[in-house]
Design an enzyme around this catalytic site. Structure first.
Site, PDB file in Angstrom:
ATOM      1  N   HIS A  57     -35.163 -58.372  10.569  1.00 38.55           N
ATOM      2  CA  HIS A  57     -35.046 -57.696  11.866  1.00 38.55           C
ATOM      3  C   HIS A  57     -35.061 -56.180  11.710  1.00 38.55           C
ATOM      4  O   HIS A  57     -34.656 -55.463  12.612  1.00 38.55           O
ATOM      5  CB  HIS A  57     -33.742 -58.105  12.555  1.00 38.55           C
ATOM      6  CG  HIS A  57     -33.552 -59.576  12.655  1.00 38.55           C
ATOM      7  ND1 HIS A  57     -34.467 -60.408  13.251  1.00 38.55           N
ATOM      8  CD2 HIS A  57     -32.543 -60.375  12.213  1.00 38.55           C
ATOM      9  CE1 HIS A  57     -34.029 -61.659  13.185  1.00 38.55           C
ATOM     10  NE2 HIS A  57     -32.875 -61.663  12.551  1.00 38.55           N
ATOM     11  N   HIS A 219     -35.212 -64.819  15.850  1.00 35.93           N
ATOM     12  CA  HIS A 219     -35.436 -65.616  14.648  1.00 35.93           C
ATOM     13  C   HIS A 219     -36.689 -66.478  14.770  1.00 35.93           C
ATOM     14  O   HIS A 219     -36.868 -67.446  14.031  1.00 35.93           O
ATOM     15  CB  HIS A 219     -34.234 -66.535  14.370  1.00 35.93           C
ATOM     16  CG  HIS A 219     -32.971 -65.791  14.127  1.00 35.93           C
ATOM     17  ND1 HIS A 219     -32.087 -65.499  15.130  1.00 35.93           N
ATOM     18  CD2 HIS A 219     -32.446 -65.267  12.991  1.00 35.93           C
ATOM     19  CE1 HIS A 219     -31.062 -64.825  14.624  1.00 35.93           C
ATOM     20  NE2 HIS A 219     -31.264 -64.669  13.337  1.00 35.93           N
TER      21      HIS A 219
END
Length: 333
Positions: A57, A219
């Site tokens: 991320h 995700h």
């Protein structure tokens, strides 16, 4: 799968070593366990703000370690929660005697592992507290979380609370401020493509050339609806309307608008989308007083975007404007 890596098994550690080489004046990086801390940590007399989560991320969270933001971050494996020993190690490295605030995204593994670390630290006499951010309006539950997911609002939370901690606001005050930010921030994301986790080697989901996914998670979780691809006006409306309805925002409200790339969306498209969002908010009488545009909480190479809206008050504006000096976010002195 084509990626600029050597070995999927070592991609996080290799990346952390590169980050340490790039920012030696700013960061202190360890890989066993993986912790990224301020180079000057611990800072005596200030609340230490610690966060973390799965890698993939970036720049979240390690890119936000430094004065005015986080004291430490715990990067887990790609899309995998950090372990309790990582969090405990981070706490021990940065606790300057005024307590520690853990910023936790609402994913089951993150919550469990951060809670375990807080209990271990408390058993050793530390004052460690947790706040859980759950700003994603797309879903009420998912495979990865009990309840709403923590997404783009995490960046804004870490900046505002990090600034308060640097001003020596005590732990009670930092915790109360964090909860106020969490109560006033909402996000929604979308994707045009999936992403490929290095050790998996294939996309988390696939979309046809004429499809898009609305309500995806960071995700690579599929969203709430798969539908024919629309132009930028249609996409921004589909992201913004659920955000505005959920809080709800009203005419005259002041807001921070965060337009975020999921990793693969170029700035030419992101600025275009941001301009549309500003126009739509102005039509509703919502005053955008602060802005952030760019890839700040990503999902590897996913092509897509998210919109985050934070309802502002005077204190939040002052703390947002306060100086920050991290690898990924810096302004002021």
């Amino acid at each position: 799968m084509k990626k600029i890596i050597n070995d999927p098994a070592t991609v996080v550690a290799d990346s952390l070593r590169g980050m340490a080489a790039a920012h030696p004046e700013l960061l202190r990086v360890s890989t066993k366990p993986a912790v990224v801390a301020r180079a000057d940590a611990p800072v005596r007399g200030k609340v230490a703000v610690v966060s973390g989560g799965g890698s993939g991320h970036e720049p979240l969270h390690a890119g936000f370690v430094g004065p005015g933001m986080l004291d430490a971050a715990c990067p887990g494996a790609v899309f995998t929660s950090p372990t309790p020993d990582q969090v405990q190690a981070a706490v021990s490295q940065v606790d300057g005697g005024a307590g520690v605030l853990l910023v936790v995204k609402n994913y089951t593994g993150d919550v469990l592992n951060f809670d375990t670390a807080a209990e271990l630290a408390a058993a050793e006499g530390g004052d460690v507290r947790s706040v859980v951010i759950d700003d994603d309006v797309a879903v009420k539950d998912s495979l990865y979380t009990a309840g709403r997911r923590g997404v783009g609002g995490t960046v804004l939370l870490e900046k505002i609370v990090g600034a308060a901690a640097d001003r020596k606001v005590d732990l009670d005050g930092c915790e109360a401020l964090a909860r106020r930010v969490i109560a006033n921030v909402r996000s929604m994301g979308m994707a045009l493509t999936g992403c490929t986790v290095p050790h998996v080697g294939e996309p988390t989901f696939t979309l046809a050339e004429d499809e898009m996914e609305i309500g995806i998670g960071i995700h690579g979780e599929p969203g709430r609806e798969r539908m024919p691809a629309e132009n930028a006006d249609g996409i921004v409306r589909r992201l913004l309307e659920p955000v505005l309805e959920d809080l709800p925002f009203r005419e005259g409200d002041r807001a921070l608008l965060f337009t975020n790339s999921m990793g693969g969306t170029p700035l030419i498209e992101l600025y275009l989308a941001h301009g549309i969002a500003e126009r739509l908010l102005a039509e509703r009488g919502i005053r955008v007083e602060r802005r952030l545009v760019g890839p700040f909480i990503t999902s590897l190479e996913m092509q897509g975007m998210s919109i985050t809206l934070l309802k502002l008050d005077d204190e939040m504006i002052e703390l947002w404007d306060a100086p920050v000096h991290t690898a990924a976010l810096r302004w002021g002195a």
